[in-house]
Design an enzyme around this catalytic site. Sequence first.
Site, PDB file in Angstrom:
ATOM      1  N   CYS A   1       0.847  -1.194   0.000  1.00 30.87           N
ATOM      2  CA  CYS A   1       0.000   0.000   0.000  1.00 30.87           C
ATOM      3  C   CYS A   1       0.885   1.247   0.000  1.00 30.87           C
ATOM      4  O   CYS A   1       2.080   1.169   0.298  1.00 30.87           O
ATOM      5  CB  CYS A   1      -0.922  -0.009   1.207  1.00 30.87           C
ATOM      6  SG  CYS A   1      -0.064   0.191   2.784  1.00 30.87           S
TER       7      CYS A   1
ATOM      8  N   CYS B   1       2.806   1.728   3.176  1.00 32.57           N
ATOM      9  CA  CYS B   1       3.889   0.743   3.311  1.00 32.57           C
ATOM     10  C   CYS B   1       5.118   1.210   2.529  1.00 32.57           C
ATOM     11  O   CYS B   1       6.250   1.096   3.000  1.00 32.57           O
ATOM     12  CB  CYS B   1       3.439  -0.623   2.817  1.00 32.57           C
ATOM     13  SG  CYS B   1       1.983  -1.268   3.657  1.00 32.57           S
TER      14      CYS B   1
END
Length: 78
Positions: A12, A15
Amino acid sequence: MTKIIKVLGTGCPKCKTMTQVVTEVVSNNNIDATIEKVEDIMEIMKFNVLTTPALVIDDVITIKGRVPSKEELLKLLS
């Protein structure tokens, strides 16, 4: 002693941001560390983490569900 840093996340945007922040802090402060990005959900589940990104330093979960500031991360790695 080399620190082992794991960034847990499935890819994501948060992340990716955490990985970038960790890499910058380690590089800019000459910290002896190995950075590993863990994207496999089964590996992430082994840490009993339900929210990502998560940061694991030497097998201890230090942050879950958010991106730390560079200052906070530096304190964790000191």
